[in-house]
Design a protein around this motif. Sequence first.
Motif, PDB file in Angstrom:
ATOM      1  N   PRO A  47       9.160 -10.143  13.157  1.00  0.00           N
ATOM      2  CA  PRO A  47       9.152  -8.683  13.362  1.00  0.00           C
ATOM      3  C   PRO A  47       8.942  -7.909  12.055  1.00  0.00           C
ATOM      4  N   PHE A  48       9.517  -8.437  10.968  1.00  0.00           N
ATOM      5  CA  PHE A  48       9.342  -7.796   9.668  1.00  0.00           C
ATOM      6  C   PHE A  48       7.867  -7.737   9.292  1.00  0.00           C
ATOM      7  N   TRP A  49       7.172  -8.875   9.415  1.00  0.00           N
ATOM      8  CA  TRP A  49       5.766  -8.914   9.024  1.00  0.00           C
ATOM      9  C   TRP A  49       4.890  -8.159  10.022  1.00  0.00           C
ATOM     10  N   ALA A  50       5.290  -8.104  11.274  1.00  0.00           N
ATOM     11  CA  ALA A  50       4.514  -7.323  12.251  1.00  0.00           C
ATOM     12  C   ALA A  50       4.470  -5.861  11.832  1.00  0.00           C
ATOM     13  N   HIS A  51       5.631  -5.329  11.442  1.00  0.00           N
ATOM     14  CA  HIS A  51       5.677  -3.936  10.989  1.00  0.00           C
ATOM     15  C   HIS A  51       4.912  -3.769   9.676  1.00  0.00           C
ATOM     16  N   ALA A  52       5.045  -4.743   8.770  1.00  0.00           N
ATOM     17  CA  ALA A  52       4.355  -4.658   7.482  1.00  0.00           C
ATOM     18  C   ALA A  52       2.843  -4.618   7.678  1.00  0.00           C
ATOM     19  N   ILE A  53       2.333  -5.463   8.581  1.00  0.00           N
ATOM     20  CA  ILE A  53       0.880  -5.502   8.805  1.00  0.00           C
ATOM     21  C   ILE A  53       0.417  -4.254   9.543  1.00  0.00           C
ATOM     22  N   ALA A  54       1.217  -3.761  10.471  1.00  0.00           N
ATOM     23  CA  ALA A  54       0.873  -2.502  11.143  1.00  0.00           C
ATOM     24  C   ALA A  54       0.760  -1.371  10.125  1.00  0.00           C
ATOM     25  N   THR A  55       1.669  -1.342   9.165  1.00  0.00           N
ATOM     26  CA  THR A  55       1.633  -0.313   8.122  1.00  0.00           C
ATOM     27  C   THR A  55       0.426  -0.514   7.215  1.00  0.00           C
ATOM     28  N   ALA A  56       0.110  -1.776   6.892  1.00  0.00           N
ATOM     29  CA  ALA A  56      -1.046  -2.057   6.033  1.00  0.00           C
ATOM     30  C   ALA A  56      -2.353  -1.618   6.691  1.00  0.00           C
ATOM     31  N   ALA A 100      -1.909  -2.930  17.927  1.00  0.00           N
ATOM     32  CA  ALA A 100      -1.437  -4.260  18.328  1.00  0.00           C
ATOM     33  C   ALA A 100      -2.596  -5.241  18.422  1.00  0.00           C
ATOM     34  N   GLU A 101      -3.732  -4.767  18.931  1.00  0.00           N
ATOM     35  CA  GLU A 101      -4.913  -5.627  19.050  1.00  0.00           C
ATOM     36  C   GLU A 101      -5.408  -6.059  17.669  1.00  0.00           C
ATOM     37  N   GLN A 102      -5.386  -5.140  16.700  1.00  0.00           N
ATOM     38  CA  GLN A 102      -5.831  -5.474  15.345  1.00  0.00           C
ATOM     39  C   GLN A 102      -4.904  -6.503  14.697  1.00  0.00           C
ATOM     40  N   ILE A 103      -3.593  -6.374  14.948  1.00  0.00           N
ATOM     41  CA  ILE A 103      -2.647  -7.345  14.381  1.00  0.00           C
ATOM     42  C   ILE A 103      -2.872  -8.721  14.999  1.00  0.00           C
ATOM     43  N   ALA A 104      -3.078  -8.760  16.295  1.00  0.00           N
ATOM     44  CA  ALA A 104      -3.336 -10.034  16.965  1.00  0.00           C
ATOM     45  C   ALA A 104      -4.607 -10.673  16.425  1.00  0.00           C
ATOM     46  N   HIS A 105      -5.633  -9.829  16.165  1.00  0.00           N
ATOM     47  CA  HIS A 105      -6.891 -10.341  15.623  1.00  0.00           C
ATOM     48  C   HIS A 105      -6.672 -10.906  14.229  1.00  0.00           C
ATOM     49  N   LEU A 106      -5.876 -10.197  13.401  1.00  0.00           N
ATOM     50  CA  LEU A 106      -5.585 -10.688  12.063  1.00  0.00           C
ATOM     51  C   LEU A 106      -4.824 -12.006  12.124  1.00  0.00           C
ATOM     52  N   ALA A 107      -3.881 -12.114  13.054  1.00  0.00           N
ATOM     53  CA  ALA A 107      -3.126 -13.361  13.212  1.00  0.00           C
ATOM     54  C   ALA A 107      -4.070 -14.511  13.527  1.00  0.00           C
ATOM     55  N   ALA A 108      -5.018 -14.262  14.431  1.00  0.00           N
ATOM     56  CA  ALA A 108      -5.976 -15.313  14.796  1.00  0.00           C
ATOM     57  C   ALA A 108      -6.834 -15.705  13.600  1.00  0.00           C
ATOM     58  N   SER A 109      -7.256 -14.703  12.798  1.00  0.00           N
ATOM     59  CA  SER A 109      -8.100 -15.004  11.640  1.00  0.00           C
ATOM     60  C   SER A 109      -7.342 -15.801  10.586  1.00  0.00           C
ATOM     61  N   LEU A 110      -6.015 -15.645  10.550  1.00  0.00           N
ATOM     62  CA  LEU A 110      -5.194 -16.402   9.611  1.00  0.00           C
ATOM     63  C   LEU A 110      -4.794 -17.769  10.165  1.00  0.00           C
ATOM     64  N   GLY A 111      -5.128 -18.031  11.397  1.00  0.00           N
ATOM     65  CA  GLY A 111      -4.737 -19.287  12.014  1.00  0.00           C
ATOM     66  C   GLY A 111      -3.271 -19.364  12.339  1.00  0.00           C
ATOM     67  N   ILE A 112      -2.640 -18.207  12.614  1.00  0.00           N
ATOM     68  CA  ILE A 112      -1.209 -18.152  12.902  1.00  0.00           C
ATOM     69  C   ILE A 112      -1.010 -17.996  14.401  1.00  0.00           C
ATOM     70  N   GLY A 162       0.745  -0.823   1.857  1.00  0.00           N
ATOM     71  CA  GLY A 162       1.334  -0.839   3.191  1.00  0.00           C
ATOM     72  C   GLY A 162       2.008  -2.162   3.493  1.00  0.00           C
ATOM     73  N   LEU A 163       1.378  -3.254   3.089  1.00  0.00           N
ATOM     74  CA  LEU A 163       1.933  -4.579   3.350  1.00  0.00           C
ATOM     75  C   LEU A 163       3.252  -4.795   2.607  1.00  0.00           C
ATOM     76  N   LEU A 164       3.366  -4.194   1.412  1.00  0.00           N
ATOM     77  CA  LEU A 164       4.535  -4.433   0.566  1.00  0.00           C
ATOM     78  C   LEU A 164       5.610  -3.363   0.683  1.00  0.00           C
ATOM     79  N   HIS A 165       5.409  -2.331   1.500  1.00  0.00           N
ATOM     80  CA  HIS A 165       6.306  -1.171   1.429  1.00  0.00           C
ATOM     81  C   HIS A 165       7.761  -1.522   1.728  1.00  0.00           C
ATOM     82  N   ASP A 166       8.019  -2.539   2.551  1.00  0.00           N
ATOM     83  CA  ASP A 166       9.395  -2.945   2.872  1.00  0.00           C
ATOM     84  C   ASP A 166       9.807  -4.230   2.172  1.00  0.00           C
ATOM     85  N   ILE A 167       9.099  -4.619   1.117  1.00  0.00           N
ATOM     86  CA  ILE A 167       9.372  -5.901   0.466  1.00  0.00           C
ATOM     87  C   ILE A 167      10.785  -5.940  -0.116  1.00  0.00           C
ATOM     88  N   GLY A 168      11.370  -4.769  -0.364  1.00  0.00           N
ATOM     89  CA  GLY A 168      12.748  -4.729  -0.858  1.00  0.00           C
ATOM     90  C   GLY A 168      13.737  -5.333   0.113  1.00  0.00           C
TER      91      GLY A 168
END
Length: 712
Positions: free
Chosen positions: A111-120, A264-276, A142-148
């Motif tokens: 869930p943490f990375w889902a929000h991070a990628i949505a923000t990115a 959500a569709e863009q995140i799913a597409h990114l997940a597929a491109s990363l092989g996750i 955007g990807l790093l905004h919650d890295i703290g």
Amino acid sequence: METSVPDIQHRLMAASLPALPQVLVQLISHCESEEGGMAALAELLSRDAALAMKVLRVAASPVYRRGPVPANLEQALTAIGIDMVRTLLLTESVYQTFNGFAATRGIDLRPFWAHAIATAISARAIADKLGYAQVEEAYLAGLLHDIGRLALVTAAPDEYAANFHAEDDDALCATEERTLEITHPEAGALLIEGLALDSFLADSIRYHHEPLERLQTSHPLVRLTALADAFATHAGSADGIPPAVARMAGFSQEEAREHAQTLAEQIAHLAASLGIEVAKETRPALLARRTGLAATAILGGDRLNEKVRDLILVSKTAEELRKFHDANACTRAIVKSSVVLFGFSDAIVLSGSAGSDILTPAALEDGRMRLSGLSLPLDEGNIAGMAALHGIAAFHIPPRVASVVEDQLLRFFKTNALVALRLSPSAEEPVVLLGAMSAGQAQLLRNRQHLLGDFGRQSGAILGQTVQHNDKAGFPDAALASEFQLAARRVAHEVNNPLSIIKNYLALLDRKADNKQAFGDDLSVVTEEVDRVAQIVNDFAQEHQARPDDSADVNGALAHAARMFSESGSLHPEVRIAHHASREPVRAAIDSRVFNQILINLVKNANEAMANGGRIDLRNAGLVPRDGRHWIAVSVIDTGPGIPDTLMPRLFSPIASAKDGPNRGLGLSIVHDLVTKAGGQISCRSSNAGTVFDILLRHAPFHAQPEPGERG
């Protein structure tokens, strides 16, 4: 036994912010301070055997070596050069920091990375809308905004685990402040600053929970990161993205709605491109609350840790490559960067012209010219041809049988494995990076295809821009004519300023002559402004350029500007101007004529904005600390109606102003260029109560006597 807050703070600072050995922290600090020399850097480096061996290995590569293998660390550092030493230290610090997040493996990071990628993804879209050129930097922010949050749960897992999946809002920050005495935005900013990354990236993390109204005049990266976080948070809510948020991001309400629907569709597409693998049902209520996304787009945390780490490395390497404006120099820098990032023992770049069916070595340096006789067919019979044709990294690892030319390269590089990576966007005019390494290293690198791909795309894009720039420089065309026209408009704009002052002073002298008053210093002001007109024209023609002053007396320049505008009658009747000197005299590392030009532009703009009257203050705050160093802080403040929100994103571009006239909108663009060329920074804050331009200038040693042309 209950853990005390000081103990948590100690672990946070020592283990996670940043999670780096003290030697590495000192090395990074030494490089950034630009103090001392290679001998001191070598002495520090000798305390970390693993890092010292890495430096010696890189320096021994033929890419860096000019003559015998460096005999010691100081020689090795000299061979690499300070810029690439910074890149090497950054690489090491990023690896160690993200490896330090191992303690989070007991927590579901998806869930943490889902929000991070949505923000990115949102940050990239907003950057495009607002015209922010560094869209990949926006994506990274955007990807790093919650890295703290990762830093806090790594440093204090027992104390913070219960809050890790809490809703990301002001209540969470208040809880963090109460229990740990540090919030996750502060922790994230410290983490990025510890990696010696760009300060605005750290600021984008530090301020992402600030009210958006407060960020309207902040740096664009800071503002768009907070907007992207709001986009990702509200995307799936019943009310959708708030109209005010959409408007500040440059979106219509319909565009904001479409972005939310496709997120959500863009995140799913990114997940597929990363092989996750994408989980179908994981914490749906949490995701709906945290990201507003359907529970079909949740990514594996470990893989994303790796992806974020690689994005940082590629982003900062690309930043170094943008410094080169010559295609051959940029090509060689790409080769050197690849040795640091991928551990190549050697590397070259191959290129092919349009319509050609072969690849030949490019940008070879002395001592390697015998490679110029090699050529590789642009086909699938060799890995360079495969990479060029298909755009993916291709490997030669035993027991694969090498072609004859590959065998020649293996013997030249004294290795047994090769990797080829296309840098050009297509195979029409291919550019390929070919790296040499051991078979074991190549097997490991095969698992980092995304790092190779990201590096290839970004470095290739920068190389392409450099080639286009060189082409423009060599062949006059419409773009070059347009640049010349803009330069001519700038000259006309700048000449008009002193001419206006001269005209007003001549009227003043006429009145004084009628009243039989002494002219005093008035004639000297006219003479100075005539000289300034001549200098502007000569600079444009690149003839008889005056030798620049080493520094400017800031207090004297502010006093002179205030007096010149008030005495010449250049201000509107109801506008008053005053200057405020610093307690101690300070000199700025900027040519005095250039500083006067900056002040005249800003005061002239402020005066024009206050046709109904108001006040202009020129303020010197003296030396102030910013980003680990001291600057001279100068402000030009007016009480006018403020700058419209629609103009703020492009305030310093040549077309930002709505004023009438042939040179409209050029003044602030010229000011921005003059400040940045002097190594300074300029920013703007504006509201309906007035506008403030804040300038930070490098300071220079003060000399009691003013230099010629300066007035106190």
